[in-house]
Design a protein around this motif. Sequence first.
Motif, short mmCIF file in Angstrom:
data_model
loop_
_atom_site.label_atom_id
_atom_site.label_comp_id
_atom_site.label_asym_id
_atom_site.label_seq_id
_atom_site.Cartn_x
_atom_site.Cartn_y
_atom_site.Cartn_z
N ARG A 1 70.50 51.30 -8.61
CA ARG A 1 71.84 51.62 -8.02
C ARG A 1 71.50 52.20 -6.59
NH1 ARG A 1 75.02 54.47 -12.93
NH2 ARG A 1 73.83 53.13 -14.65
N GLY A 2 70.50 52.09 -5.97
CA GLY A 2 70.25 52.69 -4.70
C GLY A 2 69.44 53.93 -4.88
N GLU A 3 69.29 54.81 -3.86
CA GLU A 3 68.45 56.09 -3.95
C GLU A 3 69.13 57.17 -4.78
OE1 GLU A 3 67.84 57.53 0.08
OE2 GLU A 3 66.22 56.06 0.50
N ARG B 1 72.94 58.37 -4.06
CA ARG B 1 73.46 58.75 -2.73
C ARG B 1 74.28 57.69 -2.19
NH1 ARG B 1 74.32 63.45 -1.60
NH2 ARG B 1 72.17 64.06 -1.56
N ASP B 2 73.58 56.14 -2.38
CA ASP B 2 73.96 55.11 -1.71
C ASP B 2 75.67 54.73 -2.30
OD1 ASP B 2 71.88 54.62 0.01
OD2 ASP B 2 71.02 53.52 -1.90
N SER C 1 77.95 57.34 -0.90
CA SER C 1 78.38 56.83 0.40
C SER C 1 79.61 55.83 0.39
CB SER C 1 77.21 56.45 1.34
OG SER C 1 76.25 57.50 1.20
N GLU C 2 79.39 54.99 -0.30
CA GLU C 2 80.26 53.74 -0.48
C GLU C 2 81.75 54.46 -0.96
OE1 GLU C 2 80.35 50.59 0.64
OE2 GLU C 2 78.35 51.38 1.45
#
Length: 208
Positions: A53-55, A92-93, A96-97
């Motif tokens: 799921r990203g960083e 974190r990603d 951000s969204e």
Amino acid sequence: MDDIRNIYCVGRNYRLHAQELGNEVPKSPMIFSKPTHALVETTGQEIVLPGNRGEVHYEAEFVIHISKPYKPGMKVEDVVDQFALGIDFTLRDVQSELKKKGHPWLLAKGFPNSAIITKFRAFPGVEACKEVDFSLIRNGQEVQRGNIQDMLFDLETIILFCSQHFGIGAGDIIYTGTPAGVGPVTDGDRLQLKWGEEILGECFIRLG
């Protein structure tokens, strides 16, 4: 850890951390919560975090344990009986969204194992804690260092705010914010939480 009731967390409580992520420095405590399923004690074990799921960012924090309901006029030492160190892991990603959409942060903050914590120890008082730095060591290198005297909102302010808006009682814990230096974990990382020169807890990260 079975007696933990609510997990409150303070966002952007260190000026440099807010700035490193390009966030506005808050004018009052920014509080979010995590489910109790997020909590896991560090015992040197492998901890699995989502790797798809990203960083996933580490955020080392000073954590307080509440022993009784807060009443106006009480000092921090009247309601805090123990402290620990912890890491508020953040997708974190995903965060951000969520920020772009104006949505709550829960999906980025509340996943299982997202709140790791060391064993608790007796709280020596606010002034004694100001004399000791806490730090996060990643693979033998210090990546974060903080001191509660650098917080934008001190422990008394945080406790009062949580009491007024959510309620505070025995078994509640508060992650009080992270200093600058946050960053992504990678598969196999060894993380150690230090109080002064003493290692209070460590774990190994596996991205599943």
